[in-house]
Write a protein that holds these residues in place. Structure first.
Motif, PDB file in Angstrom:
ATOM      1  N   CYS A 282      39.454  31.364  36.554  1.00 43.32           N
ATOM      2  CA  CYS A 282      38.241  32.172  36.741  1.00 43.32           C
ATOM      3  C   CYS A 282      37.347  31.581  37.817  1.00 43.32           C
ATOM      4  O   CYS A 282      36.747  32.315  38.610  1.00 43.32           O
TER       5      CYS A 282
ATOM      6  N   VAL B  21      35.346  42.958  39.211  1.00 48.28           N
ATOM      7  CA  VAL B  21      35.806  42.442  37.920  1.00 48.28           C
ATOM      8  C   VAL B  21      36.877  43.357  37.330  1.00 48.28           C
ATOM      9  O   VAL B  21      37.902  42.892  36.816  1.00 48.28           O
TER      10      VAL B  21
ATOM     11  N   CYS C  93      40.161  43.045  39.405  1.00 43.27           N
ATOM     12  CA  CYS C  93      40.786  41.744  39.131  1.00 43.27           C
ATOM     13  C   CYS C  93      41.395  41.728  37.735  1.00 43.27           C
ATOM     14  O   CYS C  93      42.533  41.275  37.549  1.00 43.27           O
TER      15      CYS C  93
ATOM     16  N   GLY D 225      37.874  42.555  44.317  1.00 44.33           N
ATOM     17  CA  GLY D 225      38.735  42.470  43.144  1.00 44.33           C
ATOM     18  C   GLY D 225      40.132  42.000  43.485  1.00 44.33           C
ATOM     19  O   GLY D 225      40.717  41.169  42.778  1.00 44.33           O
TER      20      GLY D 225
END
Length: 571
Positions: free
Chosen positions: A34, A143, A146, A62
């Motif tokens: 992360c 987000v 991803c 992303g």
């Protein structure tokens, strides 16, 4: 349970452990992965060649974050395999809490900084400062994209593990893992390439493009002139020209329009166009034969100048490419173009690139054979041109720069893709000290590059001999610079000094710059000329430099440039 109690509980344990360590898809994300994903996301916010809208920024953020997550997860797995250390639960909680807080704060700050950088880039490229930069939406899109890629990767990993377990019943575990991994890779390759890409996406695009190729734009009608293809005496039927061929033929200027501009009697220009032919490899020969027959029928070989233009994937020719020649020569001109595909250029680049080269080679060889057999004093000046994928097609008709200079009286090429063979030859052999975005080759003796043709074509100061080759090339054109090498290799166009419309805030980052430039392709027409992949009226100065008619002056060029700029020609 109160909200406060939930908040306190989350602060003590801001992560989740799966009840079964064998879980793959529902496992909590890796912290190291992360962190690396966040870093890659921040790097994706740095400016690139062109201003980009917020939704594309979210998409590229992303994708880039997913690449970072993959790298971080691999590093984390390697560390766990080599080291037995595992952080305490309290340490993990604090690290995750720091990531949540700092991730949101730093991402918001990075997106805000990116908004300012995009505004500065828009001013540099004369784009209207109306950019709306939705910070929360950019982060949310990044987000989501991803997470989607991570989820897909985990599903693939789950399939591999299930297959390994299945084959582990009959073969040793190492062999089972090899078999499971190999079969999974095969399934992913076949599924993504053959099913989703070729039989899915490409098939849909093919059907849409085929339908569009049968259409005709408003205001375009079948001509009655004997000097263009598709007319009543043409060997090429109007319906066979394709949509872009009909646009090309239907927008030819009339001799009255040319005479009104020049103030002298004019001729109806010759325009020859041959639509895509059926029949496998034989269609290249048929296309070439039809082009020559049409030139003979229309008297194209009797005009003062004969131009062969390469087309883009759909057969498109920018109307601002042939028109300057037709006005400069009072209509005493012939222009030839052919269609090798009806797919969009970027699809043609992937699946029809060699088809474009073979078509251009066949047509040029056929026309050249007929032209070179004419008496030297009675044949027209022979020039070639092209834009974008049309440049690649045009260059593919020759065996190199020397072959081009030996066979034609000049060439005008705009926005060459990075794979264009002669462009690569010239760029690689440029004079020491000249930048790749404005290279000087052999001291400008035959070849010159321009973004602002009025002044760029005057450099270098040495003699400019005929035949001449002009490249219209914007420093900010992603079509020129896009290549898979951007994944890991720093490009020469980022060396200082930078191009006149490339921001000095741009930096090279492995993988990131590749995805940024890829997204730039989608917005390459968003900036006004001469920026991005737009070249405006540059063809006026280009043709005036390459093959000017007798008595043509700089004042004539300026007047024709203004005339073309005032027209509402589609781009």
């Amino acid at each position: 349970m109160s909200v406060l109690h939930l908040l306190v509980r989350w602060l003590r344990r801001p992560y989740w452990d799966a009840p079964d360590p064998a879980w793959i898809v529902r496992r909590w994300p890796d912290l190291t992965a992360c962190c690396v994903a966040a870093l890659f996301f921040w790097l994706s916010l740095t400016p690139s060649l062109l201003p980009r809208p917020w939704y594309l920024q979210g998409l590229i953020g992303g994708i880039t974050a997913a690449v970072g997550y993959t790298a971080g997860a691999a590093a984390s797995a390697l560390f766990r395999a080599l080291c037995r250390y595992r952080p305490a639960e309290r340490t993990r909680a604090r690290c995750w809490l720091a990531f949540h807080v700092l991730g949101i704060v730093l991402s918001t700050a990075a997106v805000s900084w990116s908004a300012h950088a995009q505004r500065r880039l828009r001013r540099l490229q004369e784009v209207e400062p109306s950019l709306v930069w939705h910070t929360p939406m950019i982060i949310l899109i990044a987000v989501a994209v991803c997470a989607l890629f991570v989820l897909l990767a985990r599903c693939v990993r789950l399939v591999a593990r299930r297959l390994a377990r299945f084959f582990g019943r009959w073969v040793p575990r190492p062999a089972a893992y090899v078999i499971g991994t190999a079969l999974t890779a095969l399934l992913v390759t076949v599924g993504s390439k053959d099913v989703l890409y070729e039989r899915g996406f490409i098939d849909i695009v093919d059907r849409i493009s085929k339908a569009a190729n049968l259409s005709t734009a408003d205001g375009i009608t079948q001509p009655a002139s004997a000097y263009v293809s598709g007319g009543p005496t043409s060997v090429v039927d109007w319906a066979e020209l394709g949509a872009e061929g009909r646009n090309f033929i239907g927008s030819v200027p009339r001799k009255q329009d040319i005479a009104a501009f020049t103030g002298r009697p004019a001729k109806d220009p010759v325009r020859v166009y041959v639509g895509e032919q059926e029949g496998g490899d034989a269609h290249f020969r048929r296309t070439a034969d039809l082009a020559v027959q049409e030139l003979e029928r229309t008297g194209g070989f009797d005009r003062k100048v004969l131009a062969l233009l390469g087309t883009t994937g759909s057969g498109w020719v920018d109307p601002r490419m042939p028109e300057p020649l037709e006005y400069m020569y009072g209509g005493d001109s012939a222009v030839v173009a052919t269609q090798y595909s009806y797919l969009p250029s970027w699809i043609s680049f992937l699946v029809d690139k060699e088809k474009a080269a073979r078509d251009a080679r066949a047509v040029f060889d056929a026309v050249y054979a007929k032209w070179s057999a004419l008496p030297a004093d009675d044949r027209p000046k022979l020039v070639v041109g092209g834009e974008s994928l049309g440049t690649y097609a045009t260059e593919a008709g020759f065996d190199g720069l020397d072959d081009m200079l030996d066979k034609v009286d000049g060439a005008l090429l705009a926005g060459p893709p990075n794979v264009s063979p002669i462009w690569r030859e010239v760029t690689a052999g440029r004079d020491p000290g000249s930048p790749v975005w404005r290279p000087e080759y052999d001291h400008g003796r035959h070849v010159r590059f321009a973004q602002y043709p009025e002044r760029d074509l005057r450099r270098p100061d040495g003699p400019w001999e005929h035949p001449r080759v002009v490249y219209l090339q914007n420093a900010s054109d992603p079509v020129v610079w896009w290549t898979p090498d951007l994944l890991f290799h720093r490009p020469a166009w980022l060396d200082r000094p930078l191009g006149p419309d490339v921001t000095d805030e741009m930096r090279f980052w492995p993988v990131v710059t590749f995805w940024q430039t890829t997204v730039d392709l989608a917005v390459s027409f968003g900036a006004p000329p001469p920026h991005g992949h737009r070249y405006g009226t540059g063809a006026v100065d280009g043709w005036a430099a390459v093959v000017p008619p007798p008595g043509w002056t700089d004042r004539d060029t300026a007047r024709l440039r203004a005339y073309e700029a005032a027209k509402d020609a589609p781009y």
